[in-house]
Scaffold this motif. Sequence first.
Motif, PDB file in Angstrom:
ATOM      1  N   GLU A  17      41.957  36.625   3.689  1.00 62.76           N
ATOM      2  CA  GLU A  17      41.082  36.508   4.845  1.00 62.76           C
ATOM      3  C   GLU A  17      39.797  35.776   4.450  1.00 62.76           C
ATOM      4  OE1 GLU A  17      43.600  40.238   5.347  1.00 62.76           O
ATOM      5  OE2 GLU A  17      42.635  39.137   3.712  1.00 62.76           O
ATOM      6  N   LYS A  18      39.325  34.888   5.312  1.00 61.97           N
ATOM      7  CA  LYS A  18      38.211  34.026   4.938  1.00 61.97           C
ATOM      8  C   LYS A  18      36.946  34.319   5.754  1.00 61.97           C
ATOM      9  CE  LYS A  18      40.287  30.400   7.791  1.00 61.97           C
ATOM     10  NZ  LYS A  18      40.950  29.094   7.783  1.00 61.97           N
ATOM     11  N   GLN A  19      35.810  34.044   5.134  1.00 57.52           N
ATOM     12  CA  GLN A  19      34.516  34.198   5.809  1.00 57.52           C
ATOM     13  C   GLN A  19      34.096  32.901   6.476  1.00 57.52           C
ATOM     14  OE1 GLN A  19      31.591  36.561   3.820  1.00 57.52           O
ATOM     15  NE2 GLN A  19      29.885  35.288   4.496  1.00 57.52           N
ATOM     16  N   ASN A  20      34.337  31.794   5.790  1.00 57.15           N
ATOM     17  CA  ASN A  20      34.021  30.467   6.322  1.00 57.15           C
ATOM     18  C   ASN A  20      34.912  29.461   5.615  1.00 57.15           C
ATOM     19  OD1 ASN A  20      32.794  29.988   3.752  1.00 57.15           O
ATOM     20  ND2 ASN A  20      30.871  30.826   4.517  1.00 57.15           N
ATOM     21  N   PRO A  54      34.774  39.667   2.539  1.00 56.95           N
ATOM     22  CA  PRO A  54      34.980  40.826   1.658  1.00 56.95           C
ATOM     23  C   PRO A  54      36.403  41.380   1.687  1.00 56.95           C
ATOM     24  CG  PRO A  54      32.851  40.999   2.735  1.00 56.95           C
ATOM     25  CD  PRO A  54      33.534  39.806   3.352  1.00 56.95           C
ATOM     26  N   VAL A  55      37.059  41.348   2.850  1.00 59.69           N
ATOM     27  CA  VAL A  55      38.447  41.817   2.929  1.00 59.69           C
ATOM     28  C   VAL A  55      39.361  40.908   2.104  1.00 59.69           C
ATOM     29  CG1 VAL A  55      40.407  42.219   4.473  1.00 59.69           C
ATOM     30  CG2 VAL A  55      38.111  42.897   5.174  1.00 59.69           C
ATOM     31  N   GLY A  92      43.866  43.749  13.097  1.00 61.36           N
ATOM     32  CA  GLY A  92      42.896  44.799  13.366  1.00 61.36           C
ATOM     33  C   GLY A  92      41.480  44.508  12.922  1.00 61.36           C
ATOM     34  N   LEU A  93      41.214  43.337  12.376  1.00 59.60           N
ATOM     35  CA  LEU A  93      39.869  43.019  11.918  1.00 59.60           C
ATOM     36  C   LEU A  93      38.953  42.707  13.102  1.00 59.60           C
ATOM     37  CD1 LEU A  93      40.626  40.813   8.793  1.00 59.60           C
ATOM     38  CD2 LEU A  93      40.000  43.225   8.855  1.00 59.60           C
ATOM     39  N   LYS A 126      33.006  40.641   8.789  1.00 62.18           N
ATOM     40  CA  LYS A 126      32.477  39.364   8.287  1.00 62.18           C
ATOM     41  C   LYS A 126      33.583  38.354   8.037  1.00 62.18           C
ATOM     42  CE  LYS A 126      28.410  41.443   6.099  1.00 62.18           C
ATOM     43  NZ  LYS A 126      27.617  41.545   4.845  1.00 62.18           N
ATOM     44  N   CYS A 127      34.803  38.655   8.534  1.00 67.62           N
ATOM     45  CA  CYS A 127      35.915  37.717   8.400  1.00 67.62           C
ATOM     46  C   CYS A 127      35.973  36.797   9.624  1.00 67.62           C
ATOM     47  CB  CYS A 127      37.239  38.462   8.262  1.00 67.62           C
ATOM     48  SG  CYS A 127      37.336  39.506   6.785  1.00 67.62           S
TER      49      CYS A 127
END
Length: 253
Positions: A34-37, A43-44, A229-230, A235-236
Amino acid sequence: MGLVAAFAIGLLATLAAGAAAAAPARIILLRHGEKQNAWKLCPVGVQRSQALKAQHLGKGAADSLFRPGETPKAFFAITLHTLELITPAATSWGQPVITYSVLPEGSPADFREQLNVQTRKAAQDLLNDPRWDGSTVVVAWEHDHIAKVVPPAKAGKMPGPVPVTLYDLLGLAKFKDAPANWPDETYDYFWIIDFDPATKAPASFRMEKQVFSGAFAGVPQNDWGAPNGLTPASKCQMPKPKKKADRKAGGTQ
């Protein structure tokens, strides 16, 4: 005929004839976390990278995907996300990650074309480089270049059937259980492809879910194609809404 088209036609002919010069005994294929940007995992996703090392892909993993006594020959990545995901597992084996590096720079079209080029090169190397012949390798890749259904509206604008996914380049369409599209919210599956040692052609395919427990029990383990479910609080990066044409084709953006 352009060089890209000529290469693609040649590779497809090789696959059709089952005449690869060399091939791994097994490819363990998975998506990045899973990506933030565009540049890093959230964090996941970072937790997933550690969970994969501890439970499935690292040296001494609790539920290792490798055969008893087996050492993976190589780990591969293409983007910063895939490199970040697979590095903990590779490091546990004392191995570097072999990268077909593509950075999220320039326009989206430029980025996509570089992914196309590097994915074709990786497939060619996997099927011809004697270093990987008869071994097990781990390939962490970008999901649209593992498998993607092109929406009809976009397919009609493309110049020709130039393969750009590992699904096509490795000849996985022969397996009825191999999905032609990798869903946006699915990060938690392995594709395991075994090759015939005589013909060097893909001989079997199976999907296996990433199952985590203990400290990693909270890492998403949703079924194929189901929501993970995120929420934005994770922050993903959240999946973009699908356009009507994409929903009909089963494609992703």
